[in-house]
Design a protein around this motif. Structure first.
Motif, PDB file in Angstrom:
ATOM      1  N   LEU A  29      42.996  30.822  41.164  1.00  0.00           N
ATOM      2  CA  LEU A  29      43.577  29.873  40.218  1.00  0.00           C
ATOM      3  C   LEU A  29      42.504  29.294  39.299  1.00  0.00           C
ATOM      4  N   GLY A  30      41.303  29.097  39.845  1.00  0.00           N
ATOM      5  CA  GLY A  30      40.193  28.596  39.039  1.00  0.00           C
ATOM      6  C   GLY A  30      39.828  29.556  37.911  1.00  0.00           C
ATOM      7  N   ARG A  31      39.888  30.852  38.196  1.00  0.00           N
ATOM      8  CA  ARG A  31      39.611  31.835  37.144  1.00  0.00           C
ATOM      9  C   ARG A  31      40.665  31.752  36.040  1.00  0.00           C
ATOM     10  N   GLN A  32      41.915  31.513  36.430  1.00  0.00           N
ATOM     11  CA  GLN A  32      42.973  31.381  35.432  1.00  0.00           C
ATOM     12  C   GLN A  32      42.765  30.105  34.606  1.00  0.00           C
ATOM     13  N   ARG A  33      42.486  28.990  35.280  1.00  0.00           N
ATOM     14  CA  ARG A  33      42.273  27.724  34.569  1.00  0.00           C
ATOM     15  C   ARG A  33      41.111  27.805  33.596  1.00  0.00           C
ATOM     16  N   ALA A  34      40.096  28.575  33.964  1.00  0.00           N
ATOM     17  CA  ALA A  34      38.914  28.723  33.109  1.00  0.00           C
ATOM     18  C   ALA A  34      39.161  29.703  31.960  1.00  0.00           C
ATOM     19  N   GLY A  35      40.334  30.324  31.946  1.00  0.00           N
ATOM     20  CA  GLY A  35      40.668  31.258  30.882  1.00  0.00           C
ATOM     21  C   GLY A  35      40.122  32.655  31.084  1.00  0.00           C
ATOM     22  N   VAL A  36      39.626  32.925  32.287  1.00  0.00           N
ATOM     23  CA  VAL A  36      39.066  34.248  32.583  1.00  0.00           C
ATOM     24  C   VAL A  36      40.180  35.265  32.804  1.00  0.00           C
ATOM     25  N   THR A  37      41.277  34.805  33.408  1.00  0.00           N
ATOM     26  CA  THR A  37      42.417  35.691  33.669  1.00  0.00           C
ATOM     27  C   THR A  37      43.694  35.057  33.134  1.00  0.00           C
ATOM     28  N   GLN A  38      44.679  35.914  32.909  1.00  0.00           N
ATOM     29  CA  GLN A  38      45.987  35.425  32.480  1.00  0.00           C
ATOM     30  C   GLN A  38      46.882  35.130  33.681  1.00  0.00           C
ATOM     31  N   GLY A  39      46.759  35.963  34.719  1.00  0.00           N
ATOM     32  CA  GLY A  39      47.578  35.796  35.918  1.00  0.00           C
ATOM     33  C   GLY A  39      46.962  34.804  36.880  1.00  0.00           C
ATOM     34  N   ARG A  40      47.767  34.376  37.822  1.00  0.00           N
ATOM     35  CA  ARG A  40      47.290  33.400  38.801  1.00  0.00           C
ATOM     36  C   ARG A  40      46.591  34.041  39.984  1.00  0.00           C
ATOM     37  N   THR A  41      46.980  35.270  40.321  1.00  0.00           N
ATOM     38  CA  THR A  41      46.404  35.907  41.502  1.00  0.00           C
ATOM     39  C   THR A  41      45.789  37.249  41.143  1.00  0.00           C
ATOM     40  N   ASN A  42      45.014  37.784  42.066  1.00  0.00           N
ATOM     41  CA  ASN A  42      44.374  39.083  41.839  1.00  0.00           C
ATOM     42  C   ASN A  42      45.395  40.194  41.662  1.00  0.00           C
ATOM     43  N   SER A  43      46.546  40.063  42.288  1.00  0.00           N
ATOM     44  CA  SER A  43      47.572  41.102  42.138  1.00  0.00           C
ATOM     45  C   SER A  43      48.075  41.179  40.695  1.00  0.00           C
ATOM     46  N   GLN A  52      35.131  41.645  34.002  1.00  0.00           N
ATOM     47  CA  GLN A  52      34.670  40.267  34.135  1.00  0.00           C
ATOM     48  C   GLN A  52      34.950  39.692  35.521  1.00  0.00           C
ATOM     49  N   VAL A  53      36.082  40.047  36.105  1.00  0.00           N
ATOM     50  CA  VAL A  53      36.495  39.436  37.366  1.00  0.00           C
ATOM     51  C   VAL A  53      35.947  40.165  38.592  1.00  0.00           C
TER      52      VAL A  53
END
Length: 123
Positions: A29-43, A52-53
């Protein structure tokens, strides 16, 4: 043997496992909040987010490359292995996906496919 498994030292408690899962989920979730990912989970990781991830170590990348050839992984299967390996690394609070994470993800892939005889991938 089943007796050896049941008499072995107890592993993690339910509470310990729950704490690891919640911590891994918070990383995602932290990666999503930081704008690194669009989805909430690795799936939900997009292929464009992999570099990047995932942050694969060199050994992990080599193992994955060899396995992709030897097991004839499709692009979809390759992506699934990467997503699972990232999740395993998150459960261990590792910033990079290492060789053992990829190996464990590959083992799971073989079991999922019902390749019992190949369930222990050896590069």
């Amino acid at each position: 043997d089943l007796r050896a498994l049941s008499s072995a030292h107890p592993g993690e408690t339910t509470e310990q496992i729950q704490a690891r899962v919640l911590a891994a989920r918070e990383l995602q979730l932290g990666r999503q909040r930081a704008g690194v990912t669009q989805g909430r989970t690795n799936s939900e990781l997009l292929v464009s987010e992999f570099d990047q991830v995932l942050q694969l170590t060199n050994k992990a990348q080599l193992l994955l490359d060899r396995a992709a050839l030897q097991l004839a992984l499709s692009a979809r299967a390759h992506g699934k292995v990467l997503r699972v390996a990232r999740t395993i690394a998150d459960l261990e609070q590792e910033s990079r996906v290492g060789e053992r994470h990829v190996h464990e993800a590959l083992q799971g892939r073989l079991l999922e496919q019902g390749r019992g005889g190949q369930a222990s991938y050896q590069p």
